[in-house]
Design an enzyme around this catalytic site. Structure first.
Site, short mmCIF file in Angstrom:
data_model
loop_
_atom_site.label_atom_id
_atom_site.label_comp_id
_atom_site.label_asym_id
_atom_site.label_seq_id
_atom_site.Cartn_x
_atom_site.Cartn_y
_atom_site.Cartn_z
CD GLN A 1 -7.24 -0.31 -5.82
OE1 GLN A 1 -7.54 -1.31 -5.19
NE2 GLN A 1 -6.94 0.83 -5.24
CB CYS A 2 -2.14 2.24 -7.04
SG CYS A 2 -2.04 3.13 -8.61
CB ALA A 3 -3.89 6.56 -5.31
#
Length: 111
Positions: A69-71
């Protein structure tokens, strides 16, 4: 599903990730940088910034699904490309990243 570098990645929604977290069925890896992680992250996530990301350093998931997961989804897809290059069996990320998580009204923790 989409992929960078020609690879296809499995995307899950914020609701799907939330259910997996409640079932203790996921090892969540946040690939944002340390300052972004400190500003707010999903409870239970471990931080492995993309700038230093190595698939071989992901802890043993103990049978759980590893989800990156990231932004917004781009960096986690890039990390999945690195996993594919390293022949790591990691192929799933959070569609829309933490932005989608927040938009779904799900909680984050700070620190």
């Amino acid at each position: 599903m989409f992929g960078f570098g020609g690879n296809k990645h499995k995307e899950i929604s914020a609701a799907e990730l939330n259910a997996m977290l409640k079932d203790d069925a996921v090892l969540l890896v946040d690939v944002r940088e340390v300052d972004e992680f400190s500003d707010g992250h999903i409870a239970g996530a471990i931080n492995m910034p993309l700038s230093r990301f190595q698939a071989s350093l992901i802890p043993d998931a103990g049978g759980k699904t590893v989800v990156l997961q990231c932004a917004g989804g781009k960096r986690s897809a890039m990390a999945l490309d690195k996993c594919a290059s390293a022949q790591a069996a990691i192929e799933t990320h959070l569609a829309g990243g933490i932005g989608a998580w927040k938009s779904a009204g799900l909680p984050i923790v700070r620190g």
